[in-house]
Each structure stands twice: as C-alpha cells, then as structure tokens.
Design a protein around this motif. Structure first.
Motif, PDB file in Angstrom:
ATOM      1  N   GLY A 148     -26.460  26.719  55.632  1.00  0.00           N
ATOM      2  CA  GLY A 148     -25.427  26.346  56.592  1.00  0.00           C
ATOM      3  C   GLY A 148     -25.576  24.930  57.088  1.00  0.00           C
ATOM      4  O   GLY A 148     -25.906  24.024  56.319  1.00  0.00           O
ATOM      5  N   LEU A 149     -25.366  24.754  58.384  1.00  0.00           N
ATOM      6  CA  LEU A 149     -25.401  23.432  59.014  1.00  0.00           C
ATOM      7  C   LEU A 149     -26.338  23.417  60.204  1.00  0.00           C
ATOM      8  O   LEU A 149     -26.530  24.437  60.866  1.00  0.00           O
ATOM      9  CB  LEU A 149     -24.005  23.046  59.519  1.00  0.00           C
ATOM     10  CG  LEU A 149     -22.881  22.923  58.504  1.00  0.00           C
ATOM     11  CD1 LEU A 149     -21.555  22.712  59.216  1.00  0.00           C
ATOM     12  CD2 LEU A 149     -23.151  21.794  57.530  1.00  0.00           C
ATOM     13  N   VAL A 150     -26.875  22.237  60.477  1.00  0.00           N
ATOM     14  CA  VAL A 150     -27.620  21.978  61.710  1.00  0.00           C
ATOM     15  C   VAL A 150     -26.901  20.838  62.413  1.00  0.00           C
ATOM     16  O   VAL A 150     -26.600  19.810  61.805  1.00  0.00           O
ATOM     17  CB  VAL A 150     -29.086  21.578  61.428  1.00  0.00           C
ATOM     18  CG1 VAL A 150     -29.788  21.173  62.713  1.00  0.00           C
ATOM     19  CG2 VAL A 150     -29.829  22.720  60.756  1.00  0.00           C
ATOM     20  N   PHE A 151     -26.596  21.044  63.675  1.00  0.00           N
ATOM     21  CA  PHE A 151     -25.995  20.022  64.527  1.00  0.00           C
ATOM     22  C   PHE A 151     -27.093  19.582  65.486  1.00  0.00           C
ATOM     23  O   PHE A 151     -27.620  20.401  66.229  1.00  0.00           O
ATOM     24  CB  PHE A 151     -24.817  20.594  65.321  1.00  0.00           C
ATOM     25  CG  PHE A 151     -23.766  21.221  64.446  1.00  0.00           C
ATOM     26  CD1 PHE A 151     -22.750  20.451  63.901  1.00  0.00           C
ATOM     27  CD2 PHE A 151     -23.787  22.584  64.176  1.00  0.00           C
ATOM     28  CE1 PHE A 151     -21.778  21.028  63.096  1.00  0.00           C
ATOM     29  CE2 PHE A 151     -22.819  23.170  63.375  1.00  0.00           C
ATOM     30  CZ  PHE A 151     -21.812  22.385  62.833  1.00  0.00           C
ATOM     31  N   ALA A 152     -27.457  18.299  65.463  1.00  0.00           N
ATOM     32  CA  ALA A 152     -28.600  17.846  66.262  1.00  0.00           C
ATOM     33  C   ALA A 152     -28.290  16.561  67.007  1.00  0.00           C
ATOM     34  O   ALA A 152     -27.482  15.749  66.569  1.00  0.00           O
ATOM     35  CB  ALA A 152     -29.815  17.634  65.363  1.00  0.00           C
ATOM     36  N   ALA A 153     -28.968  16.399  68.128  1.00  0.00           N
ATOM     37  CA  ALA A 153     -28.863  15.187  68.939  1.00  0.00           C
ATOM     38  C   ALA A 153     -30.186  14.983  69.655  1.00  0.00           C
ATOM     39  O   ALA A 153     -30.867  15.948  69.986  1.00  0.00           O
ATOM     40  CB  ALA A 153     -27.740  15.324  69.969  1.00  0.00           C
TER      41      ALA A 153
END
Length: 164
Positions: A148-153
């Motif tokens: 899937g995806l990883v959304f990071a900040a």
C-alpha cells in the motif's frame, strides 16, 4: 529480498531506532528478508516521523486516487511525502518482489503517478493508478497483508498525514 547495505549502517545505527522496542528487532530481520509496510511505519515513527499507512485492500481504485491526490497536493506545498509499497514486476519493472519508492506527482488528465524509483537499476516512471493499485494488492508473504502507501511528515511540520 535482502539489502545490500549492512544493518549497522545508516538508519539502523540511529539511537532512536535502537531504543524503540518495536523498531529494534527490525535491524536483523530487514537485512534478511526486506521490510513490510507496517515495519516501515514502525521505523519511521521511531525516527520521529508522523505517519499513517494505507493497505490497498482497504480501498478501491477511486479511494486510492483520492488519497493520492489529497496527499500529493499537500506534498506540493512542502508538507510530507508519499511512499508506495508495491510489487515491481506488476508495474513493468525488472523482475523483483516488493519494493518501496516515493510518489512525487499525480497527473489527473492521464490518471498516472510519478514514482521516483530508489532502486539503482530501475528508472523512475509514470504509472497508471489502476496498475499501481493492482501492484499494491500483492500480498506481502511475511506480513500476510497487502502492500500500500505510507503518508509521512516530520514531527513539528504542519503536515497532517492521511489518517487511515
């Protein structure tokens, strides 16, 4: 799918990773078999990143498109990153297995995302959203979950990673 970099190098030598109970065991296992989506999130959080994950099986193609569009608009404002976990062969890249690379752009008219590939022998490419979705539906054999995806900040940024 081992790494060419010894586990004592780079991010694995960071004391924050070594001191995080959920991340420390990754040091040896990643070198032997690679990393799952959840393990990347664990590692990123050990390095003080704010992040959320999205398994492909939890959305349809339209949901993936909406999540990418919203996150990449924020990325364009300098807020956060999007990392795809997908099966390389399924998007036409050299035969390999699971892989992580950043997604840096979304072209609405062609319904494609730009993956800036991190593997030295694979070029970056514009990938149709439905093709990426199928490549992310691949089940990671170690975790038993889809990619899937990883959304990071980074901590302290104004970015709010997509809550999943």
């Amino acid at each position: 799918c081992g790494m060419d970099v010894p586990p004592e190098a780079g991010v694995f030598s960071d004391p924050r990773v070594r001191a995080t109970p959920s991340a420390a065991p990754l040091i040896n296992s990643v070198a032997e078999r690679g990393m799952s989506l959840l393990e990347l999130i664990t590692l990123a959080r050990a390095l003080d990143a704010r992040c959320e994950g999205l398994h492909a099986t939890s959305v349809d193609v339209a949901g993936l498109r909406a999540a990418l569009s919203a996150s990449l608009q924020k990325q364009g404002e300098g807020m956060g990153i999007v990392i795809a976990n997908y099966h390389m062969t399924q998007i036409g890249q050299p035969p390999f297995k699971g892989h992580f690379s950043p997604i840096v752009a979304f072209n609405c008219s062609s319904d494609r995302v730009l993956i800036l590939d991190t593997w030295p022998h694979t070029e970056s490419s514009w990938v149709p959203i439905p093709v990426l979705y199928r490549a992310m539906l691949d089940i990671d054999k170690d975790s038993g979950l889809s990619r899937g995806l990883v959304f990071a900040a980074p901590q302290g940024s104004r970015a709010r990673p997509q809550r999943i």
